[in-house]
Design an enzyme around this catalytic site. Structure first.
Site, mmCIF file in Angstrom:
data_model
loop_
_atom_site.group_PDB
_atom_site.id
_atom_site.type_symbol
_atom_site.label_atom_id
_atom_site.label_comp_id
_atom_site.label_asym_id
_atom_site.label_seq_id
_atom_site.Cartn_x
_atom_site.Cartn_y
_atom_site.Cartn_z
ATOM 1 N NE ARG A 91 -2.786 -2.415 2.827
ATOM 2 C CZ ARG A 91 -3.125 -2.579 4.102
ATOM 3 N NH1 ARG A 91 -3.685 -1.595 4.766
ATOM 4 N NH2 ARG A 91 -2.915 -3.730 4.699
ATOM 5 C CD GLU A 129 -3.503 -4.150 14.196
ATOM 6 O OE1 GLU A 129 -3.524 -3.548 13.111
ATOM 7 O OE2 GLU A 129 -4.374 -4.001 15.073
#
Ligand code: PRP
Ligand code: ADE
Length: 249
Positions: A91, A129
């Site tokens: 991204r 994460e």
């Protein structure tokens, strides 16, 4: 070239952690364009998975995000500003190239392992994460004296960002700034950057445009209860219409 845009006031969230004034209309527009999904409709089991396509599918908002980054680095001038923009796979590849082009700087890829040709350095394994990954950069892409902005869509735990710091370090260049459109302050990614390797990067600025606390529950884009996660081609148009109608209510 995109027209110059005035950068909203910059606030200091903590030492060397800058963000934009969350009350600015442009920043609010960005926050209102970032949908999130709960675990049932996300690729990973996290409370809120932010969907960057809310930005990229709206040209005016996408342009605003890019213009804010560009205004920040343009204001630093050629002597004090970055020499390279490096984006994280995948991204970061959405934001890095338009910023680099506007500033007329090289864009450099920080690629997930196993995809880049040439002679490489590796970050080694790192934890995010929700995943364990490894990134690489090509030898010669940056070198001693270069001032590199590391750019990504989002910083959560900071694991990905730290891999980028390690790569830039291995190639002899320095990180000018870490920058992300969104930060999840409760995971303290920026704090981890500044504490990393006994504070080696404590003076490197981190710039995060929008806090996830500015993105409200109204941005949850989970579809109506019972909507399947995958639909057949025959059902795609009708399901899209149902989701749109539910959103409009
Ligand atoms: O701060 P962290 O905990 O490291 O998480 C942040 C990273 O996670 C996401 O990328 P992801 O690894 O999901 O890859 P993708 O861009 O290919 O979706 C995001 O785009 C950041 O790069
Ligand atoms: N909560 C989250 N949403 C989107 N991308 C992420 N990458 C790491 N954490 C994320």
């Amino acid at each position: 070239m995109s027209p110059s845009v005035a950068l909203p006031a910059t606030k200091e969230l903590g030492p060397k952690h800058f963000c934009l004034d969350q009350a600015d209309d442009g920043v609010k527009t960005i926050a209102k364009s970032l949908p999130w999904y709960g675990p049932k409709y996300s690729p990973h089991d996290v409370p809120s998975f932010y969907d960057v396509s809310g930005i990229t599918e709206d040209p005016a908002v996408f342009q605003l995000v890019i213009d804010f980054f560009v205004a920040r680095y343009r204001a630093q001038g050629p002597e004090n500003g970055p020499t390279h923009i490096a984006g994280f796979d995948a991204r970061g590849f959405l934001f890095g190239p338009p910023i680099a082009l506007a500033l007329k700087l090289p864009f450099v890829m920080i690629r997930k392992a196993g995809k880049l040709p040439g002679v490489l350095v590796s970050s080694g394994k790192y934890v995010t994460e929700y995943s364990t990954d490894e990134t690489v950069m090509r030898v010669g892409a940056i070198s001693s004296g270069d001032r590199v902005v590391l750019i990504d869509d989002l910083i959560a735990t900071g694991g990905t960002a730290l891999a980028g710091f390690d790569l830039v370090d291995q190639l002899g260049a320095s990180v000018h700034e870490f920058a992300a459109m969104v930060s999840l302050p409760f995971l303290d990614g920026v704090g981890k950057i500044h504490a990393y390797r006994d504070g080696k990067y404590v003076d490197v600025p981190c710039f995060t445009m929008v806090d996830d606390s500015s993105i409200g529950p109204e941005m949850c884009s989970d579809p109506p209860e019972g909507t399947p996660r995958m639909v057949s081609a025959e059902d795609a148009a009708a399901t899209a219409a149902k989701i749109k109608a539910a959103k409009a209510k």
